[in-house]
Design a protein around this motif. Structure first.
Motif, PDB file in Angstrom:
ATOM      1  N   PHE A   2      47.520  47.914  43.418  1.00 37.17           N
ATOM      2  CA  PHE A   2      46.165  48.510  42.970  1.00 37.17           C
ATOM      3  C   PHE A   2      45.556  49.099  44.318  1.00 37.17           C
ATOM      4  O   PHE A   2      45.339  48.470  45.167  1.00 37.17           O
ATOM      5  N   LYS A   3      45.084  50.227  44.118  1.00 37.94           N
ATOM      6  CA  LYS A   3      44.488  50.937  45.171  1.00 37.94           C
ATOM      7  C   LYS A   3      43.090  50.862  45.186  1.00 37.94           C
ATOM      8  O   LYS A   3      42.594  51.050  46.080  1.00 37.94           O
ATOM      9  N   ASN A   4      42.460  50.718  43.969  1.00 40.08           N
ATOM     10  CA  ASN A   4      40.890  51.067  43.951  1.00 40.08           C
ATOM     11  C   ASN A   4      40.130  49.621  44.083  1.00 40.08           C
ATOM     12  O   ASN A   4      39.570  49.044  43.228  1.00 40.08           O
ATOM     13  N   ARG A   5      40.421  49.054  45.268  1.00 44.88           N
ATOM     14  CA  ARG A   5      39.952  47.775  45.311  1.00 44.88           C
ATOM     15  C   ARG A   5      38.343  47.488  45.667  1.00 44.88           C
ATOM     16  O   ARG A   5      37.932  46.262  45.326  1.00 44.88           O
ATOM     17  N   ALA A   6      37.707  48.426  45.989  1.00 43.89           N
ATOM     18  CA  ALA A   6      36.368  48.381  46.614  1.00 43.89           C
ATOM     19  C   ALA A   6      36.351  47.085  47.318  1.00 43.89           C
ATOM     20  O   ALA A   6      36.842  47.152  48.458  1.00 43.89           O
ATOM     21  N   ASP A   7      35.262  46.011  47.028  1.00 41.79           N
ATOM     22  CA  ASP A   7      35.485  44.829  47.973  1.00 41.79           C
ATOM     23  C   ASP A   7      35.792  43.668  47.348  1.00 41.79           C
ATOM     24  O   ASP A   7      35.463  42.586  47.744  1.00 41.79           O
ATOM     25  N   LEU A  43      41.098  45.629  36.373  1.00 45.28           N
ATOM     26  CA  LEU A  43      40.922  45.550  37.940  1.00 45.28           C
ATOM     27  C   LEU A  43      39.966  46.519  38.163  1.00 45.28           C
ATOM     28  O   LEU A  43      38.975  46.426  39.019  1.00 45.28           O
ATOM     29  N   ASN A  44      40.204  47.623  37.536  1.00 45.75           N
ATOM     30  CA  ASN A  44      39.053  48.850  37.752  1.00 45.75           C
ATOM     31  C   ASN A  44      37.743  48.346  37.296  1.00 45.75           C
ATOM     32  O   ASN A  44      36.568  48.854  38.046  1.00 45.75           O
TER      33      ASN A  44
END
Length: 269
Positions: free
Chosen positions: A198-203, A178-179
């Motif tokens: 998951f925290k680092n979703r971006a867009d 996912l990163n």
């Protein structure tokens, strides 16, 4: 009075007894159960109920099953039913018990350059296979990877013959995959539990969901002591029995992130 050497020997013996008396099992499981935070919620409750510590080794499902085959784990808790049933048939595992389910989701850039939003999973992968859009595959023989391969096959995309232009294999867990998708604007198949945590979703956004083929079942199996006599069968069975008991199933149902339930208990169904 004990001599210094005698005291050292006594302390060493006491430490050895303490180590031998320690109640723990090794659980080979998937990255999704670990990275979603489920085990952080479940295992303290299991220990409180039984006094047994469960030490988790989080791997892809294929690697977790291989740990069981080698006798390096006491119990296996994974999500690839076909592989699990093979594990039992080969004699490496005791009875497979269904525990819970969630679902897979297809994640991708919110702008959705491949135009897959709202499609079923096979139609979405057919579209992705015909575009240069990036797709991150776990490529690690995990349960998620096995599901992804089934979906590509159902979509009529022969990965063995020719992979789509944007197809990348990371050989990594769900979080790292996912990163990678977040940092490169790629599509990726994920289990919903890890996605919700998951925290680092971006867009990134969920683009495909709800297809009945995206159902994701988890099962638990005690490693067969007939293959590996050192397996802690009694304690491993306590773990398996607990996660399918009313107490364990209630604990699974109670785990939520942002008010959203991540896993749905279905033991005995």
């Amino acid at each position: 009075m004990l001599s210094v050497l005698g005291l050292v020997a006594a302390l060493a013996a006491a430490g050895l007894v303490q180590a031998q008396d320690a109640k723990f099992i090794v659980v080979a499981s998937t990255t999704s159960t670990e990275q979603s935070g489920l085990f952080g919620h479940l295992l303290p409750q299991f220990k409180a109920a039984t006094g047994i510590e469960a030490r988790v080794v989080a791997l892809g499902t294929g690697q977790a099953l291989d740990m069981g085959r080698r006798g390096d784990a006491d119990v296996v808790f994974v999500h690839d039913q076909v592989a699990e049933e093979k594990f039992v048939t080969e004699g490496f595992g005791m009875k497979r018990l269904p525990v819970m389910y969630n679902d897979f989701v297809l994640i991708g850039p919110a702008a959705d350059p491949a135009k897959v939003r709202g499609a079923d999973i096979t139609a979405a992968l057919q579209k992705l296979g015909g575009t240069p859009a990036s797709f991150v595959s776990r490529g690690d023989k995990s349960g998620t990877h096995a599901a992804e391969l089934r979906y590509w096959k159902a979509a009529g995309v022969d990965l063995a013959a020719a992979k789509p232009a944007g197809y990348k294999e990371c050989g990594c867990g769900m979080g790292p995959a996912l990163n990678m998708a977040a940092s490169t604007g790629a599509y990726v198949l994920a289990d919903r539990g890890t996605w919700l945590s998951f925290k680092n979703r971006a867009d990134l956004a969920v683009l495909v969901e709800g297809d009945k083929r995206l159902f994701n079942q988890y099962g638990v199996m005690v490693v067969n002591p007939a293959k590996h006599p050192h397996v802690k069968q009694a304690m491993a069975q306590q773990f398996a029995d607990w996660v399918v008991s009313p107490a364990g199933q209630s604990a699974v149902a109670a785990y939520k992130i942002g008010g959203e339930q991540l896993f749905f208990p279905n033991a005995g169904k």
